[in-house]
Design a protein around this motif. Sequence first.
Motif, mmCIF file in Angstrom:
data_model
loop_
_atom_site.group_PDB
_atom_site.id
_atom_site.type_symbol
_atom_site.label_atom_id
_atom_site.label_comp_id
_atom_site.label_asym_id
_atom_site.label_seq_id
_atom_site.Cartn_x
_atom_site.Cartn_y
_atom_site.Cartn_z
ATOM 1 N N GLY A 89 0.792 -1.217 0.000
ATOM 2 C CA GLY A 89 0.000 0.000 0.000
ATOM 3 C C GLY A 89 0.830 1.275 0.000
ATOM 4 O O GLY A 89 0.406 2.292 -0.562
ATOM 5 N N ILE A 90 1.990 1.227 0.624
ATOM 6 C CA ILE A 90 2.858 2.412 0.669
ATOM 7 C C ILE A 90 3.353 2.748 -0.736
ATOM 8 O O ILE A 90 3.313 3.917 -1.158
ATOM 9 C CB ILE A 90 4.017 2.202 1.665
ATOM 10 C CG1 ILE A 90 3.443 2.140 3.092
ATOM 11 C CG2 ILE A 90 5.058 3.311 1.539
ATOM 12 C CD1 ILE A 90 4.432 1.727 4.161
ATOM 13 N N ASP A 91 3.787 1.740 -1.486
ATOM 14 C CA ASP A 91 4.215 1.985 -2.866
ATOM 15 C C ASP A 91 3.031 2.413 -3.735
ATOM 16 O O ASP A 91 3.176 3.267 -4.612
ATOM 17 C CB ASP A 91 4.885 0.749 -3.462
ATOM 18 C CG ASP A 91 6.287 0.537 -2.908
ATOM 19 O OD1 ASP A 91 6.912 1.524 -2.459
ATOM 20 O OD2 ASP A 91 6.750 -0.619 -2.915
ATOM 21 N N LEU A 92 1.864 1.836 -3.487
ATOM 22 C CA LEU A 92 0.665 2.247 -4.223
ATOM 23 C C LEU A 92 0.366 3.719 -3.959
ATOM 24 O O LEU A 92 0.075 4.474 -4.889
ATOM 25 C CB LEU A 92 -0.533 1.376 -3.833
ATOM 26 C CG LEU A 92 -1.889 1.798 -4.407
ATOM 27 C CD1 LEU A 92 -1.875 1.813 -5.928
ATOM 28 C CD2 LEU A 92 -2.984 0.876 -3.875
ATOM 29 N N CYS A 93 0.456 4.140 -2.713
ATOM 30 C CA CYS A 93 0.210 5.537 -2.360
ATOM 31 C C CYS A 93 1.181 6.454 -3.110
ATOM 32 O O CYS A 93 0.772 7.465 -3.692
ATOM 33 C CB CYS A 93 0.349 5.718 -0.846
ATOM 34 S SG CYS A 93 -0.024 7.389 -0.270
ATOM 35 N N ARG A 94 2.447 6.083 -3.127
ATOM 36 C CA ARG A 94 3.445 6.881 -3.864
ATOM 37 C C ARG A 94 3.091 6.964 -5.348
ATOM 38 O O ARG A 94 3.173 8.022 -5.968
ATOM 39 C CB ARG A 94 4.833 6.259 -3.708
ATOM 40 C CG ARG A 94 5.460 6.515 -2.377
ATOM 41 C CD ARG A 94 6.930 6.078 -2.378
ATOM 42 N NE ARG A 94 7.432 6.102 -1.035
ATOM 43 C CZ ARG A 94 7.721 5.030 -0.295
ATOM 44 N NH1 ARG A 94 7.581 3.817 -0.815
ATOM 45 N NH2 ARG A 94 8.164 5.154 0.928
ATOM 46 N N ARG A 95 2.694 5.829 -5.927
ATOM 47 C CA ARG A 95 2.332 5.802 -7.350
ATOM 48 C C ARG A 95 1.138 6.716 -7.637
ATOM 49 O O ARG A 95 1.109 7.422 -8.646
ATOM 50 C CB ARG A 95 1.984 4.390 -7.796
ATOM 51 C CG ARG A 95 3.163 3.488 -7.988
ATOM 52 C CD ARG A 95 3.555 3.488 -9.487
ATOM 53 N NE ARG A 95 4.573 2.515 -9.758
ATOM 54 C CZ ARG A 95 4.355 1.269 -10.145
ATOM 55 N NH1 ARG A 95 3.127 0.815 -10.302
ATOM 56 N NH2 ARG A 95 5.360 0.455 -10.388
ATOM 57 N N LEU A 96 0.145 6.677 -6.752
ATOM 58 C CA LEU A 96 -1.023 7.534 -6.939
ATOM 59 C C LEU A 96 -0.624 9.003 -6.896
ATOM 60 O O LEU A 96 -1.087 9.806 -7.715
ATOM 61 C CB LEU A 96 -2.093 7.229 -5.885
ATOM 62 C CG LEU A 96 -2.771 5.860 -6.011
ATOM 63 C CD1 LEU A 96 -3.591 5.552 -4.768
ATOM 64 C CD2 LEU A 96 -3.632 5.794 -7.266
ATOM 65 N N ARG A 97 0.238 9.360 -5.959
ATOM 66 C CA ARG A 97 0.707 10.749 -5.870
ATOM 67 C C ARG A 97 1.537 11.123 -7.102
ATOM 68 O O ARG A 97 1.414 12.231 -7.622
ATOM 69 C CB ARG A 97 1.508 10.974 -4.591
ATOM 70 C CG ARG A 97 0.687 10.865 -3.306
ATOM 71 C CD ARG A 97 -0.470 11.825 -3.279
ATOM 72 N NE ARG A 97 -1.124 11.831 -1.973
ATOM 73 C CZ ARG A 97 -2.397 12.104 -1.789
ATOM 74 N NH1 ARG A 97 -3.173 12.380 -2.809
ATOM 75 N NH2 ARG A 97 -2.908 12.101 -0.577
#
Length: 154
Positions: A89-97
């Motif tokens: 989820g942390i990498d997903l959050c970065r990707r979304l940003r």
Amino acid sequence: MIGNEVDDAFPIDGPGTSPNVIPQTISRKRVLVVEDNRDSREMVSTLLTQTGDDLEIQAVGTAAEALVIDAKGPFDLYVLDIWLPGMDGIDLCRRLRERGRDKPIIFFSAMVQPNDREYVMASGANDFLVKPRDIDRFVPTVRQLLSIKPPEAR
């Protein structure tokens, strides 16, 4: 016979209607839930229905699925788990940003390590809630982030 200039400019198709008036629709706020555990996904979706607003909720089990759905258009809120299969989820959050998604992202996760809050917030999240400890904070947090008034305040 000469017609009325006003009536010619704004012909009436029926009582109170005009072809020049575009009906306005109220768009529903869209929420994407990313949680690999089916029971937790259902619980989060159920909690979201308690906000008192008519939300469009989409729920998926992996970050890969989330990125595919998000590519079709942004959401108004993202609810992520930390531990997901494949990309977390942390990498997903970065990707979304990185995609320019500036809407709120909250983490709602049960398996928490001592530094998770620090990592989550550094990835661009707006809030971090722990299941089940913060379950009472979930709905008020969502209301605040989506600017939803509680039903009793309407």
